[in-house]
Motif scaffolding. Structure first.
Motif, mmCIF file in Angstrom:
data_model
loop_
_atom_site.group_PDB
_atom_site.id
_atom_site.type_symbol
_atom_site.label_atom_id
_atom_site.label_comp_id
_atom_site.label_asym_id
_atom_site.label_seq_id
_atom_site.Cartn_x
_atom_site.Cartn_y
_atom_site.Cartn_z
ATOM 1 N N SER A 141 84.988 42.458 -28.340
ATOM 2 C CA SER A 141 85.153 43.515 -27.544
ATOM 3 C C SER A 141 86.256 43.384 -26.284
ATOM 4 O O SER A 141 87.059 44.295 -26.329
ATOM 5 C CB SER A 141 83.980 44.170 -26.910
ATOM 6 O OG SER A 141 84.096 45.223 -26.254
ATOM 7 N N GLU A 142 86.114 42.314 -25.626
ATOM 8 C CA GLU A 142 87.052 41.874 -24.818
ATOM 9 C C GLU A 142 88.502 41.744 -25.488
ATOM 10 O O GLU A 142 89.415 42.142 -24.716
ATOM 11 C CB GLU A 142 86.761 40.614 -23.893
ATOM 12 C CG GLU A 142 85.488 40.823 -23.034
ATOM 13 C CD GLU A 142 85.726 41.777 -21.895
ATOM 14 O OE1 GLU A 142 86.858 41.435 -21.153
ATOM 15 O OE2 GLU A 142 85.155 42.570 -21.664
ATOM 16 N N SER A 154 81.717 46.725 -23.920
ATOM 17 C CA SER A 154 81.801 45.163 -23.442
ATOM 18 C C SER A 154 80.651 45.149 -22.557
ATOM 19 O O SER A 154 79.890 44.065 -22.634
ATOM 20 C CB SER A 154 83.218 45.006 -23.073
ATOM 21 O OG SER A 154 83.385 43.654 -22.883
ATOM 22 N N LEU A 205 77.440 44.871 -24.174
ATOM 23 C CA LEU A 205 77.339 43.419 -24.834
ATOM 24 C C LEU A 205 76.973 42.368 -23.967
ATOM 25 O O LEU A 205 76.311 41.527 -24.555
ATOM 26 C CB LEU A 205 78.478 43.395 -25.878
ATOM 27 C CG LEU A 205 78.784 44.404 -27.077
ATOM 28 C CD1 LEU A 205 80.065 44.090 -27.605
ATOM 29 C CD2 LEU A 205 77.618 44.318 -28.057
ATOM 30 N N GLN A 206 77.443 42.249 -22.903
ATOM 31 C CA GLN A 206 77.413 41.317 -22.024
ATOM 32 C C GLN A 206 75.812 41.029 -21.554
ATOM 33 O O GLN A 206 75.378 40.067 -21.348
ATOM 34 C CB GLN A 206 78.393 41.168 -20.849
ATOM 35 C CG GLN A 206 78.397 40.055 -19.944
ATOM 36 C CD GLN A 206 79.541 40.080 -18.911
ATOM 37 O OE1 GLN A 206 79.872 41.195 -18.588
ATOM 38 N NE2 GLN A 206 79.951 38.872 -18.448
ATOM 39 N N TYR A 221 80.820 40.235 -27.693
ATOM 40 C CA TYR A 221 81.433 40.509 -26.320
ATOM 41 C C TYR A 221 82.833 39.924 -26.382
ATOM 42 O O TYR A 221 83.797 40.783 -25.876
ATOM 43 C CB TYR A 221 80.561 40.049 -25.300
ATOM 44 C CG TYR A 221 81.428 39.824 -23.824
ATOM 45 C CD1 TYR A 221 81.396 40.925 -23.103
ATOM 46 C CD2 TYR A 221 81.761 38.749 -23.415
ATOM 47 C CE1 TYR A 221 82.133 40.937 -21.809
ATOM 48 C CE2 TYR A 221 82.552 38.737 -21.916
ATOM 49 C CZ TYR A 221 82.556 39.758 -21.320
ATOM 50 O OH TYR A 221 83.363 39.749 -20.293
ATOM 51 N N GLN A 222 82.981 38.812 -26.921
ATOM 52 C CA GLN A 222 84.386 38.473 -27.214
ATOM 53 C C GLN A 222 85.324 39.186 -28.072
ATOM 54 O O GLN A 222 86.609 39.539 -27.630
ATOM 55 C CB GLN A 222 84.272 36.895 -27.610
ATOM 56 C CG GLN A 222 83.780 35.927 -26.519
ATOM 57 C CD GLN A 222 83.747 34.463 -27.196
ATOM 58 O OE1 GLN A 222 83.601 34.268 -28.428
ATOM 59 N NE2 GLN A 222 83.237 33.792 -26.444
#
Length: 123
Positions: free
Chosen positions: A69-70, A54, A57-58, A66-67
């Motif tokens: 992954s979060e 994450s 990705l950010q 990223y979203q």
């Protein structure tokens, strides 16, 4: 006058007394169960890997990935949090922390710094 060895000896005695308290013993027992639980260990491993991914990705400005992954991180965290042993561990940890905090506050309240300062002035 007390010397450093006396203070350390008394501190070790206090430490042993605290470790013998039922609240602390129970916390240690539940903590050991957490560490021995293979499912929790595996979920924690996956969680850490997902957190690293994450962050990457950010950093690489991949907002959609990223979203996702979060969201995966949140799902794993929720699964871990919903385990009864984890809830029991957190409760035991709170109780152990409260007990230790109470002991520290009681010790601090029993030591009057002003009295110590006036004794040093007399010397």
């Amino acid at each position: 006058m007390t010397n450093k060895e006396d203070v350390l000896r008394k501190a070790r005695e206090l430490q042993q007394s605290i470790q013998g308290l039922e609240t602390i013993q129970y916390y240690k027992q539940v903590e050991a169960q957490i560490h021995q639980n293979e499912h929790i260990a595996e979920q924690m491993k996956i969680l850490k890997q997902q957190q690293k991914q994450s962050v990457n990705l950010q950093n690489y400005d991949k907002p959609i990935a990223y979203q996702r992954s979060e969201a995966t991180i949140q799902a794993i965290q929720t699964e871990i949090d919903d385990m009864p042993i984890v809830s029991e561990f957190r409760q035991a940890q709170r109780e152990a922390n409260d007990t230790i905090q109470f002991i520290v506050e009681t010790l601090a309240d029993g030591i009057d710094i002003n009295q110590l300062d006036s004794q040093q002035d007399d010397v």
